[in-house]
Design a protein around this motif. Structure first.
Motif, PDB file in Angstrom:
ATOM      1  N   LEU A  61     -28.503  -4.423 -22.226  1.00 34.96           N
ATOM      2  CA  LEU A  61     -29.829  -3.821 -22.120  1.00 34.96           C
ATOM      3  C   LEU A  61     -30.099  -3.383 -20.686  1.00 34.96           C
ATOM      4  N   PHE A  62     -29.890  -4.291 -19.745  1.00 28.92           N
ATOM      5  CA  PHE A  62     -30.155  -3.971 -18.344  1.00 28.92           C
ATOM      6  C   PHE A  62     -29.238  -2.853 -17.854  1.00 28.92           C
ATOM      7  N   GLU A  63     -27.987  -2.874 -18.273  1.00 31.57           N
ATOM      8  CA  GLU A  63     -27.063  -1.801 -17.881  1.00 31.57           C
ATOM      9  C   GLU A  63     -27.511  -0.462 -18.464  1.00 31.57           C
ATOM     10  N   SER A  64     -27.934  -0.443 -19.724  1.00 38.55           N
ATOM     11  CA  SER A  64     -28.353   0.819 -20.352  1.00 38.55           C
ATOM     12  C   SER A  64     -29.628   1.372 -19.723  1.00 38.55           C
ATOM     13  N   CYS A  65     -30.424   0.491 -19.132  1.00 40.69           N
ATOM     14  CA  CYS A  65     -31.671   0.905 -18.477  1.00 40.69           C
ATOM     15  C   CYS A  65     -31.495   1.066 -16.970  1.00 40.69           C
ATOM     16  N   SER A  66     -30.272   0.912 -16.483  1.00 41.07           N
ATOM     17  CA  SER A  66     -29.980   0.989 -15.050  1.00 41.07           C
ATOM     18  C   SER A  66     -30.879   0.057 -14.243  1.00 41.07           C
ATOM     19  N   ASP A  67     -31.056  -1.154 -14.752  1.00 45.41           N
ATOM     20  CA  ASP A  67     -31.917  -2.141 -14.113  1.00 45.41           C
ATOM     21  C   ASP A  67     -31.060  -3.098 -13.275  1.00 45.41           C
ATOM     22  N   ALA A  68     -30.771  -2.690 -12.049  1.00 43.29           N
ATOM     23  CA  ALA A  68     -29.934  -3.494 -11.155  1.00 43.29           C
ATOM     24  C   ALA A  68     -30.592  -4.832 -10.832  1.00 43.29           C
ATOM     25  N   ASP A  69     -31.911  -4.844 -10.669  1.00 41.49           N
ATOM     26  CA  ASP A  69     -32.604  -6.100 -10.383  1.00 41.49           C
ATOM     27  C   ASP A  69     -32.480  -7.065 -11.558  1.00 41.49           C
ATOM     28  N   GLY A  70     -32.574  -6.550 -12.770  1.00 41.69           N
ATOM     29  CA  GLY A  70     -32.425  -7.382 -13.957  1.00 41.69           C
ATOM     30  C   GLY A  70     -31.031  -7.974 -14.049  1.00 41.69           C
ATOM     31  N   ILE A  71     -30.029  -7.162 -13.756  1.00 47.73           N
ATOM     32  CA  ILE A  71     -28.640  -7.640 -13.791  1.00 47.73           C
ATOM     33  C   ILE A  71     -28.432  -8.737 -12.755  1.00 47.73           C
ATOM     34  N   THR A  72     -28.939  -8.531 -11.546  1.00 49.02           N
ATOM     35  CA  THR A  72     -28.810  -9.531 -10.485  1.00 49.02           C
ATOM     36  C   THR A  72     -29.491 -10.831 -10.883  1.00 49.02           C
ATOM     37  N   LEU A  73     -30.689 -10.742 -11.423  1.00 45.71           N
ATOM     38  CA  LEU A  73     -31.428 -11.932 -11.835  1.00 45.71           C
ATOM     39  C   LEU A  73     -30.717 -12.639 -12.988  1.00 45.71           C
ATOM     40  N   LEU A  74     -30.182 -11.879 -13.932  1.00 42.73           N
ATOM     41  CA  LEU A  74     -29.441 -12.474 -15.041  1.00 42.73           C
ATOM     42  C   LEU A  74     -28.188 -13.194 -14.540  1.00 42.73           C
ATOM     43  N   GLU A  75     -27.480 -12.573 -13.613  1.00 42.24           N
ATOM     44  CA  GLU A  75     -26.284 -13.209 -13.038  1.00 42.24           C
ATOM     45  C   GLU A  75     -26.648 -14.492 -12.305  1.00 42.24           C
ATOM     46  N   GLN A  76     -27.787 -14.497 -11.629  1.00 41.33           N
ATOM     47  CA  GLN A  76     -28.233 -15.703 -10.942  1.00 41.33           C
ATOM     48  C   GLN A  76     -28.535 -16.805 -11.965  1.00 41.33           C
ATOM     49  N   LEU A  77     -29.199 -16.437 -13.061  1.00 39.35           N
ATOM     50  CA  LEU A  77     -29.470 -17.426 -14.105  1.00 39.35           C
ATOM     51  C   LEU A  77     -28.176 -17.982 -14.685  1.00 39.35           C
ATOM     52  N   GLU A  78     -27.213 -17.101 -14.927  1.00 38.02           N
ATOM     53  CA  GLU A  78     -25.926 -17.549 -15.463  1.00 38.02           C
ATOM     54  C   GLU A  78     -25.264 -18.559 -14.521  1.00 38.02           C
ATOM     55  N   ALA A  79     -25.267 -18.245 -13.239  1.00 39.70           N
ATOM     56  CA  ALA A  79     -24.599 -19.100 -12.258  1.00 39.70           C
ATOM     57  C   ALA A  79     -25.314 -20.428 -12.054  1.00 39.70           C
ATOM     58  N   GLU A  80     -26.636 -20.405 -12.106  1.00 37.61           N
ATOM     59  CA  GLU A  80     -27.393 -21.594 -11.742  1.00 37.61           C
ATOM     60  C   GLU A  80     -27.926 -22.410 -12.914  1.00 37.61           C
ATOM     61  N   CYS A  81     -28.125 -21.776 -14.065  1.00 36.65           N
ATOM     62  CA  CYS A  81     -28.889 -22.463 -15.126  1.00 36.65           C
ATOM     63  C   CYS A  81     -28.205 -22.569 -16.483  1.00 36.65           C
ATOM     64  N   PHE A  82     -27.255 -21.704 -16.780  1.00 36.53           N
ATOM     65  CA  PHE A  82     -26.618 -21.754 -18.111  1.00 36.53           C
ATOM     66  C   PHE A  82     -25.520 -22.787 -18.110  1.00 36.53           C
TER      67      PHE A  82
END
Length: 102
Positions: free
Chosen positions: A81-102
């Motif tokens: 979704l974030f990639e299709s919307c070109s939402d770089a901030d969303g991708i960065t935040l999602l990656e941070q969640l993956e690294a820290e919380c999942f």
């Protein structure tokens, strides 16, 4: 080598402690971005999936998921979704969640 991404909590190790990690706040931020991209664009080709996603999020009976579990369960769809919307901030935040919380 550090597992932390730029802008994340350097030196925080989720396997030791969640202290200093804002899993709840970052989860809420990602959910706001998902709502923005999916609820405002109902003609998306993946609209049926996002309707299901929001239904699961708002379920009051049967299987209920908290937002963090829901994001972890559908991380690939959220990334797409974030990639299709070109939402770089969303991708960065999602990656941070993956690294820290999942």
């Amino acid at each position: 080598m550090s597992c932390c991404k730029p802008g994340s909590s350097a030196g925080v190790d989720r396997y030791t402690t969640f202290a200093g990690i804002d899993c709840g706040g970052n989860t809420r931020r990602v959910m706001v971005l998902i709502e923005h991209h999916t609820l405002l664009q109902v003609d998306r080709p993946d609209a049926a999936f996002w309707a299901y996603f929001h239904q699961r999020r708002n379920a009051r009976t049967a299987v209920q998921c908290d937002d963090l579990l829901l994001l972890a369960s559908f991380v690939n769809q959220v990334r797409e979704l974030f990639e299709s919307c070109s939402d770089a901030d969303g991708i960065t935040l999602l990656e941070q969640l993956e690294a820290e919380c999942f």
